[in-house]
Design an enzyme around this catalytic site. Sequence first.
Site, PDB file in Angstrom:
ATOM      1  N   CYS A   2       2.098  48.094  51.043  1.00  0.00           N
ATOM      2  CA  CYS A   2       1.938  48.784  49.776  1.00  0.00           C
ATOM      3  C   CYS A   2       0.546  49.388  49.728  1.00  0.00           C
ATOM      4  O   CYS A   2      -0.253  49.149  50.632  1.00  0.00           O
ATOM      5  CB  CYS A   2       2.068  47.788  48.627  1.00  0.00           C
ATOM      6  SG  CYS A   2       3.575  46.823  48.674  1.00  0.00           S
ATOM      7  N   ARG A  27       2.040  54.651  51.963  1.00  0.00           N
ATOM      8  CA  ARG A  27       2.220  53.244  52.313  1.00  0.00           C
ATOM      9  C   ARG A  27       3.458  52.637  51.658  1.00  0.00           C
ATOM     10  O   ARG A  27       3.752  51.462  51.837  1.00  0.00           O
ATOM     11  CB  ARG A  27       0.989  52.452  51.882  1.00  0.00           C
ATOM     12  CG  ARG A  27      -0.283  52.947  52.509  1.00  0.00           C
ATOM     13  CD  ARG A  27      -1.462  52.229  51.921  1.00  0.00           C
ATOM     14  NE  ARG A  27      -1.540  50.864  52.384  1.00  0.00           N
ATOM     15  CZ  ARG A  27      -2.196  50.474  53.467  1.00  0.00           C
ATOM     16  NH1 ARG A  27      -2.840  51.356  54.179  1.00  0.00           N
ATOM     17  NH2 ARG A  27      -2.224  49.222  53.822  1.00  0.00           N
ATOM     18  N   TRP A  75       6.356  49.156  48.525  1.00  0.00           N
ATOM     19  CA  TRP A  75       7.471  49.236  49.484  1.00  0.00           C
ATOM     20  C   TRP A  75       8.044  47.831  49.503  1.00  0.00           C
ATOM     21  O   TRP A  75       7.402  46.894  49.978  1.00  0.00           O
ATOM     22  CB  TRP A  75       6.946  49.645  50.858  1.00  0.00           C
ATOM     23  CG  TRP A  75       8.012  49.963  51.861  1.00  0.00           C
ATOM     24  CD1 TRP A  75       8.635  51.149  52.050  1.00  0.00           C
ATOM     25  CD2 TRP A  75       8.550  49.069  52.852  1.00  0.00           C
ATOM     26  NE1 TRP A  75       9.535  51.066  53.082  1.00  0.00           N
ATOM     27  CE2 TRP A  75       9.504  49.790  53.596  1.00  0.00           C
ATOM     28  CE3 TRP A  75       8.337  47.731  53.188  1.00  0.00           C
ATOM     29  CZ2 TRP A  75      10.233  49.242  54.651  1.00  0.00           C
ATOM     30  CZ3 TRP A  75       9.060  47.175  54.235  1.00  0.00           C
ATOM     31  CH2 TRP A  75       9.994  47.929  54.947  1.00  0.00           C
ATOM     32  N   ASN A  99      -0.820  43.422  48.805  1.00  0.00           N
ATOM     33  CA  ASN A  99      -0.163  44.117  49.912  1.00  0.00           C
ATOM     34  C   ASN A  99       0.079  43.077  51.000  1.00  0.00           C
ATOM     35  O   ASN A  99      -0.829  42.317  51.322  1.00  0.00           O
ATOM     36  CB  ASN A  99      -1.105  45.229  50.416  1.00  0.00           C
ATOM     37  CG  ASN A  99      -0.630  45.840  51.718  1.00  0.00           C
ATOM     38  OD1 ASN A  99       0.569  45.952  51.952  1.00  0.00           O
ATOM     39  ND2 ASN A  99      -1.559  46.232  52.575  1.00  0.00           N
ATOM     40  N   GLY A 100       1.295  43.025  51.537  1.00  0.00           N
ATOM     41  CA  GLY A 100       1.570  42.049  52.592  1.00  0.00           C
ATOM     42  C   GLY A 100       2.630  41.061  52.146  1.00  0.00           C
ATOM     43  O   GLY A 100       3.357  41.304  51.178  1.00  0.00           O
ATOM     44  N   GLU A 484      12.634  61.084  70.696  1.00  0.00           N
ATOM     45  CA  GLU A 484      11.753  61.441  69.575  1.00  0.00           C
ATOM     46  C   GLU A 484      12.417  62.527  68.696  1.00  0.00           C
ATOM     47  O   GLU A 484      12.307  62.492  67.471  1.00  0.00           O
ATOM     48  CB  GLU A 484      10.387  61.900  70.110  1.00  0.00           C
ATOM     49  CG  GLU A 484       9.398  62.423  69.091  1.00  0.00           C
ATOM     50  CD  GLU A 484       8.986  61.422  68.001  1.00  0.00           C
ATOM     51  OE1 GLU A 484       9.325  60.239  68.089  1.00  0.00           O
ATOM     52  OE2 GLU A 484       8.361  61.879  67.030  1.00  0.00           O
ATOM     53  N   LYS A 488      13.223  62.091  64.747  1.00  0.00           N
ATOM     54  CA  LYS A 488      12.741  63.004  63.703  1.00  0.00           C
ATOM     55  C   LYS A 488      13.908  63.402  62.802  1.00  0.00           C
ATOM     56  O   LYS A 488      13.801  63.379  61.592  1.00  0.00           O
ATOM     57  CB  LYS A 488      12.136  64.278  64.307  1.00  0.00           C
ATOM     58  CG  LYS A 488      10.769  64.165  64.937  1.00  0.00           C
ATOM     59  CD  LYS A 488       9.622  63.934  63.999  1.00  0.00           C
ATOM     60  CE  LYS A 488       9.396  62.510  63.681  1.00  0.00           C
ATOM     61  NZ  LYS A 488       8.675  61.603  64.445  1.00  0.00           N
ATOM     62  N   GLU A 491      15.193  60.438  60.641  1.00  0.00           N
ATOM     63  CA  GLU A 491      14.252  60.018  59.599  1.00  0.00           C
ATOM     64  C   GLU A 491      14.301  60.916  58.371  1.00  0.00           C
ATOM     65  O   GLU A 491      14.265  60.424  57.260  1.00  0.00           O
ATOM     66  CB  GLU A 491      12.806  60.117  60.128  1.00  0.00           C
ATOM     67  CG  GLU A 491      12.341  58.986  60.971  1.00  0.00           C
ATOM     68  CD  GLU A 491      10.910  59.233  61.476  1.00  0.00           C
ATOM     69  OE1 GLU A 491      10.076  58.355  61.296  1.00  0.00           O
ATOM     70  OE2 GLU A 491      10.627  60.315  62.056  1.00  0.00           O
ATOM     71  N   HIS A 507      28.658  57.219  81.490  1.00  0.00           N
ATOM     72  CA  HIS A 507      28.825  55.772  81.343  1.00  0.00           C
ATOM     73  C   HIS A 507      29.115  55.380  79.893  1.00  0.00           C
ATOM     74  O   HIS A 507      28.831  54.266  79.485  1.00  0.00           O
ATOM     75  CB  HIS A 507      27.573  55.043  81.855  1.00  0.00           C
ATOM     76  CG  HIS A 507      27.309  55.301  83.298  1.00  0.00           C
ATOM     77  ND1 HIS A 507      28.146  54.855  84.298  1.00  0.00           N
ATOM     78  CD2 HIS A 507      26.335  56.004  83.930  1.00  0.00           C
ATOM     79  CE1 HIS A 507      27.682  55.253  85.463  1.00  0.00           C
ATOM     80  NE2 HIS A 507      26.583  55.972  85.265  1.00  0.00           N
ATOM     81  N   LYS A 604       4.872  55.432  55.816  1.00  0.00           N
ATOM     82  CA  LYS A 604       4.118  55.950  56.957  1.00  0.00           C
ATOM     83  C   LYS A 604       3.462  54.824  57.740  1.00  0.00           C
ATOM     84  O   LYS A 604       3.413  54.841  58.961  1.00  0.00           O
ATOM     85  CB  LYS A 604       3.050  56.926  56.461  1.00  0.00           C
ATOM     86  CG  LYS A 604       2.181  57.450  57.570  1.00  0.00           C
ATOM     87  CD  LYS A 604       2.159  58.936  57.574  1.00  0.00           C
ATOM     88  CE  LYS A 604       1.717  59.513  58.892  1.00  0.00           C
ATOM     89  NZ  LYS A 604       2.801  59.760  59.823  1.00  0.00           N
TER      90      LYS A 604
HETATM   91  C1  G6P Z   1       6.323  53.988  60.792  1.00  0.00           C
HETATM   92  C2  G6P Z   1       6.234  55.485  60.596  1.00  0.00           C
HETATM   93  C3  G6P Z   1       6.418  56.191  61.929  1.00  0.00           C
HETATM   94  C4  G6P Z   1       5.420  55.664  62.956  1.00  0.00           C
HETATM   95  C5  G6P Z   1       5.525  54.146  63.104  1.00  0.00           C
HETATM   96  C6  G6P Z   1       4.402  53.587  63.959  1.00  0.00           C
HETATM   97  O1  G6P Z   1       7.608  53.647  61.117  1.00  0.00           O
HETATM   98  O2  G6P Z   1       7.198  55.923  59.668  1.00  0.00           O
HETATM   99  O3  G6P Z   1       6.223  57.586  61.759  1.00  0.00           O
HETATM  100  O4  G6P Z   1       5.657  56.265  64.179  1.00  0.00           O
HETATM  101  O5  G6P Z   1       5.409  53.532  61.809  1.00  0.00           O
HETATM  102  O6  G6P Z   1       3.193  53.818  63.310  1.00  0.00           O
HETATM  103  P1  G6P Z   1       1.772  53.879  64.022  1.00  0.00           P
HETATM  104  O7  G6P Z   1       0.837  54.130  62.896  1.00  0.00           O
HETATM  105  O8  G6P Z   1       1.568  52.524  64.637  1.00  0.00           O
HETATM  106  O9  G6P Z   1       1.810  54.952  65.027  1.00  0.00           O
END
Ligand code: G6P
Length: 609
Positions: A2, A27, A75, A99-100, A484, A488, A491, A507, A604
């Site tokens: 958070c 966050r 969150w 937070n945590g 990746e 994207k 997400e 396979h 994020k």
């Molecule tokens: C979250 C974010 C991702 C990110 C991942 C790892 O899941 O939504 O976009 O790649 O964390 O985060 P970091 O800050 O360790 O790269």
Amino acid sequence: MCGIVAAVTQRNITNFLVEGIKKLEYRGYDSSGLAIIDYKNNIIRIRCVGKVNELIKKVYKKKILGNIGMAHTRWATHGKVSKANTHPHISSNIIVVHNGIIENSSILRLFLQKKGYIFYSDTDTEVIAHLLHWEQNKKKDPLKKTIQNSIEKLYGNYSMVVIDKNNPSRLIAVRSRSPLVIGLGLEENFIASDQIALLNITKRFIYLEEGDIAVVTRKRIDIFNKNSTITKRKEIISNTEYKSVKKGKYRHFMEKEIYEQPESIRKTLENRLKNNSKIYFSELGLKENNLFYHAEHIQIVACGTSYNAAMVSRYWFESLANIPCDVEIASEFSSRKLALRKKSLLITLSQSGETADTLSALRCSKNLGYLGNLTICNMESSSLVKESDCCILTKAGLEIGVASTKSFTTQLTVLLMLIAKIINVKKEKNNISNKIIQTLNILPTRIEEILKKNELIKNLANKISHKKNILFLGRGDTYPIAIEGALKLKEISYIHAEAYPAGELKHGPLALIDQNIPIIIIAPKNSLLNKIKKNIKEISLRGGITYVFSDQEFDYEENMNVIKMPYVEELIAPIFYIIPLQLLAYYVALSKGRDIDQPRHLAKSVTVE
Ligand code: G6P
């Protein structure tokens, strides 16, 4: 996981709290709230479900006047998303944001219920509030002492800020494996989970360290370390520009960040390519060169997009530097018994430097006998940087969109530079490191060329945005790019997307092929191109529809669509080919009206394990 902001000020605090907490939405953004002690010494608490904008609307309907308060964006980890579970939590005179996770909160809750406390939420934070209140009333200690006694009973990784309505001139902040920074003002002070929340009011910061408790008033900051001894922490002046957190002419941060990539890569390369033949990282010294010289194995741990970048680099470490490399998801790394490779260098890769799983992997690794550890990170003042033996910064600039874009490409840029550096240090194959350096110099220009192809990608986005499932294929070092690309899309558009190595099709995934599942294929010119062409044929013969991203010509296959890409050098093709896939995800999500910068259920920076 958070965001927290708090302040004790000489002016009215409301604007500061709402503006600060808005900047921490990355966050978590399930719900948000604030509490202010007003001029009549009442606690005014406003909370609501939804984005911070909902909170702002509610706050501005009331006229609140006060000089001390706190705000929080959530969150959910304990208890569903609801107003009752939204912070701040209150126990009589005690107000808490946190937070945590408090791992033993259920036991403490039962204990406190037996003592007569009534819980209005399912959160572990309310447990903290009641525990503090109970401790305070039991011993009649000052609040700091009460907090010291109480945190001995709390297990977990967390940070928190507490206000006591009966002494409304000070904030107390606790850091326990989750970051908190104090912003220094003129006769006013601030606290936040991240300096980004405070950059428009101060550049002067003090980062709390593990186990610190800070007592913050308008004119004083007293910090006590984990042994309760008063201690001094270094003041730093941040050089992060406040303007870099604005959207400017773009609709979304993600769009802005995609287009910023040539610039952020230039910044990442700046002053690091010496005489075009050597790599120089000012962050590293001779000790690190020694570490690289002796490394015979590389172990990378990371999460999410950073993990995908690490996967690309595995191909490079082995093919360019001939160093065996393993890559592991951080949460898996720390949850299994590992067989250590000989002379292994541990690398953590992270945009935020606060990802709990990656931090925990680093902490676990410290007793395992690695040669040393290095973090590649975008946030200079992050926990990962602080706790690692050495670091290389990615210099992507602040990334706000939850879906990582420029942090991925700058990570890959740094990883390629690191490989050239290791080759240099080991005094091997200088021609390869020279080639890496020369090619990296061209990379920003190549990305500028591909960004001009956005109309092509928009057209494709319109064709596939109504689909329910999409398959991504790559081979060799573009296989992680397929992963990746799929991540994207998933997400931000919420379309189910999966990635496979093209050779694996036969396979299993071939069974999925029909007219309804578009197949995105990354097929640059390289030694694997003919094999990919065969895979395309196999799909066409079975009626599948392919969209092939390539700079090459192809014989016509039924239902095959080639999206013609500009030329790119083979070495940097993985970095280059993620750009159209980022744009594709962006335009698909745009056409579906998704919340691109803050997709549902995500955040994020994931600061809980
Ligand atoms: C979250 C974010 C991702 C990110 C991942 C790892 O899941 O939504 O976009 O790649 O964390 O985060 P970091 O800050 O360790 O790269």
